[in-house]
Write an enzyme that holds these catalytic residues in place. Sequence first.
Site, PDB file in Angstrom:
ATOM      1  N   ARG A  56       0.821  -1.212   0.000  1.00  0.00           N
ATOM      2  CA  ARG A  56       0.000   0.000   0.000  1.00  0.00           C
ATOM      3  C   ARG A  56       0.852   1.258   0.000  1.00  0.00           C
ATOM      4  O   ARG A  56       0.460   2.292  -0.551  1.00  0.00           O
ATOM      5  CB  ARG A  56      -0.960  -0.018   1.196  1.00  0.00           C
ATOM      6  CG  ARG A  56      -2.148  -0.933   0.970  1.00  0.00           C
ATOM      7  CD  ARG A  56      -2.957  -1.096   2.229  1.00  0.00           C
ATOM      8  NE  ARG A  56      -2.495  -2.213   3.022  1.00  0.00           N
ATOM      9  CZ  ARG A  56      -2.667  -2.333   4.331  1.00  0.00           C
ATOM     10  NH1 ARG A  56      -3.262  -1.371   5.005  1.00  0.00           N
ATOM     11  NH2 ARG A  56      -2.233  -3.395   4.969  1.00  0.00           N
ATOM     12  N   GLU A  93       1.340  -5.631  13.190  1.00  0.00           N
ATOM     13  CA  GLU A  93       0.177  -5.855  14.058  1.00  0.00           C
ATOM     14  C   GLU A  93      -0.369  -7.265  13.923  1.00  0.00           C
ATOM     15  O   GLU A  93      -0.778  -7.874  14.906  1.00  0.00           O
ATOM     16  CB  GLU A  93      -0.936  -4.829  13.765  1.00  0.00           C
ATOM     17  CG  GLU A  93      -2.079  -4.927  14.774  1.00  0.00           C
ATOM     18  CD  GLU A  93      -3.281  -4.045  14.446  1.00  0.00           C
ATOM     19  OE1 GLU A  93      -3.305  -3.400  13.384  1.00  0.00           O
ATOM     20  OE2 GLU A  93      -4.213  -4.028  15.272  1.00  0.00           O
TER      21      GLU A  93
HETATM   22  O1  LIG Z   1       3.007  -0.587  12.165  1.00  0.00           O
HETATM   23  P1  LIG Z   1       2.857  -2.032  11.772  1.00  0.00           P
HETATM   24  O2  LIG Z   1       2.262  -2.855  12.880  1.00  0.00           O
HETATM   25  O3  LIG Z   1       4.146  -2.596  11.285  1.00  0.00           O
HETATM   26  O4  LIG Z   1       1.806  -2.103  10.596  1.00  0.00           O
HETATM   27  C1  LIG Z   1       1.797  -1.207   9.515  1.00  0.00           C
HETATM   28  C2  LIG Z   1       2.020  -1.896   8.212  1.00  0.00           C
HETATM   29  O5  LIG Z   1       1.026  -2.908   7.999  1.00  0.00           O
HETATM   30  C3  LIG Z   1       0.533  -2.805   6.682  1.00  0.00           C
HETATM   31  O6  LIG Z   1       1.323  -3.483   5.787  1.00  0.00           O
HETATM   32  P2  LIG Z   1       1.119  -5.012   5.274  1.00  0.00           P
HETATM   33  O7  LIG Z   1       2.366  -5.758   5.612  1.00  0.00           O
HETATM   34  O8  LIG Z   1      -0.180  -5.547   5.750  1.00  0.00           O
HETATM   35  O9  LIG Z   1       1.228  -4.875   3.727  1.00  0.00           O
HETATM   36  P3  LIG Z   1       0.388  -4.495   2.455  1.00  0.00           P
HETATM   37  O10 LIG Z   1       0.642  -3.021   2.264  1.00  0.00           O
HETATM   38  O11 LIG Z   1       1.068  -5.326   1.443  1.00  0.00           O
HETATM   39  O12 LIG Z   1      -1.070  -4.789   2.626  1.00  0.00           O
HETATM   40  C4  LIG Z   1       0.603  -1.307   6.422  1.00  0.00           C
HETATM   41  O13 LIG Z   1       0.561  -1.031   5.042  1.00  0.00           O
HETATM   42  C5  LIG Z   1       1.903  -0.919   7.062  1.00  0.00           C
HETATM   43  O14 LIG Z   1       3.005  -1.086   6.191  1.00  0.00           O
HETATM   44  N1  LIG Z   2      -5.376  -2.273  11.577  1.00  0.00           N
HETATM   45  C1  LIG Z   2      -4.732  -2.114  10.415  1.00  0.00           C
HETATM   46  N2  LIG Z   2      -5.398  -1.734   9.303  1.00  0.00           N
HETATM   47  C2  LIG Z   2      -4.750  -1.568   8.126  1.00  0.00           C
HETATM   48  N3  LIG Z   2      -3.444  -1.782   7.974  1.00  0.00           N
HETATM   49  C3  LIG Z   2      -2.743  -2.160   9.058  1.00  0.00           C
HETATM   50  N4  LIG Z   2      -1.442  -2.446   9.216  1.00  0.00           N
HETATM   51  C4  LIG Z   2      -1.263  -2.795  10.492  1.00  0.00           C
HETATM   52  N5  LIG Z   2      -2.385  -2.754  11.183  1.00  0.00           N
HETATM   53  C5  LIG Z   2      -3.348  -2.344  10.303  1.00  0.00           C
END
Ligand SMILES: O=P(O)(O)OC[C@H]1O[C@H](OP(=O)(O)OP(=O)(O)O)[C@H](O)[C@@H]1O
Ligand SMILES: Nc1ncnc2[nH]cnc12
Length: 172
Positions: A56, A93
Site C-alpha cells: 500500500r 500488528e
Molecule cells: O506498524 P505495523 O504494525 O508494522 O503495521 C503497519 C504496516 O502494515 C501494513 O502493511 P502489510 O504488511 O499488511 O502490507 P500491504 O501493504 O502489502 O497490505 C501497512 O501497510 C503498514 O506497512
Molecule cells: N489495523 C490495520 N489496518 C490496516 N493496515 C494495518 N497495518 C497494520 N495494522 C493495520
Amino acid sequence: MTSHIRDVPDYPKPGVVFKDITPLLAEPAAFGAMTAEFVRIATELGATKVVGLEARGFILAAPVAVDGGFGFVPVRKAGKLPGEVFAVSYQLEYGEAVLEIHRDSFQPGDRVLIVDDVLATGGTAAAALQAIRECGAETVGLAVLLELTFLDGRARLSAEAPAMPVHALLAV
Ligand SMILES: O=P(O)(O)OC[C@H]1O[C@H](OP(=O)(O)OP(=O)(O)O)[C@H](O)[C@@H]1O
Ligand SMILES: Nc1ncnc2[nH]cnc12
C-alpha cells in the site's frame, strides 16, 4: 479524508480492525489532497528520495515522488528485488515478514522520507529505517496517512530514531 477509510472488523485476524484505504484511493479529490500534503511534508523536510513500503505504501508514495520531483525507492517483501539487497525481518500488528531494499538505492547526501498508509505497532517502519540505515542513507522523516495511536508505534520508532519527525495526516 477520514470518511474515505473503511473499518473492516476481524480482518485479517480476529480482533484486528482493518483500516481499508481503497475508498480513498477511488476518490481523486481525496487522493490528490493526501498526495499534496505528503509533498508539502517532503519538501519541508528537504527530502531527496521517497521510500514506499510494499504494497500500500507504493500506491501512496509513487505520486508523491512524481509530483514533488523526488526519486522513488521501493522497499519490498522478501524475494522480489533482483539486485543485491539488505534484508530486515520484523513483526507487524497481524503477522511477521521480511523487508528488502537494494543496496545501491541511494547516493551520498540523500535525505529520505518514508511514506506508508498506516502506522500501527511501528514494526514495519522500524524495519524500513534499519534497511535504509544499512544502505548508509539518512531518513529525515516518516509520513503516514493514518496512525493507530493505541498501538504506540511512535514509541517503537523513537527507540529506533529518537529525533526523527513522524507525520500522520489522520489519527485514531
Ligand atoms: O506498524 P505495523 O504494525 O508494522 O503495521 C503497519 C504496516 O502494515 C501494513 O502493511 P502489510 O504488511 O499488511 O502490507 P500491504 O501493504 O502489502 O497490505 C501497512 O501497510 C503498514 O506497512
Ligand atoms: N489495523 C490495520 N489496518 C490496516 N493496515 C494495518 N497495518 C497494520 N495494522 C493495520
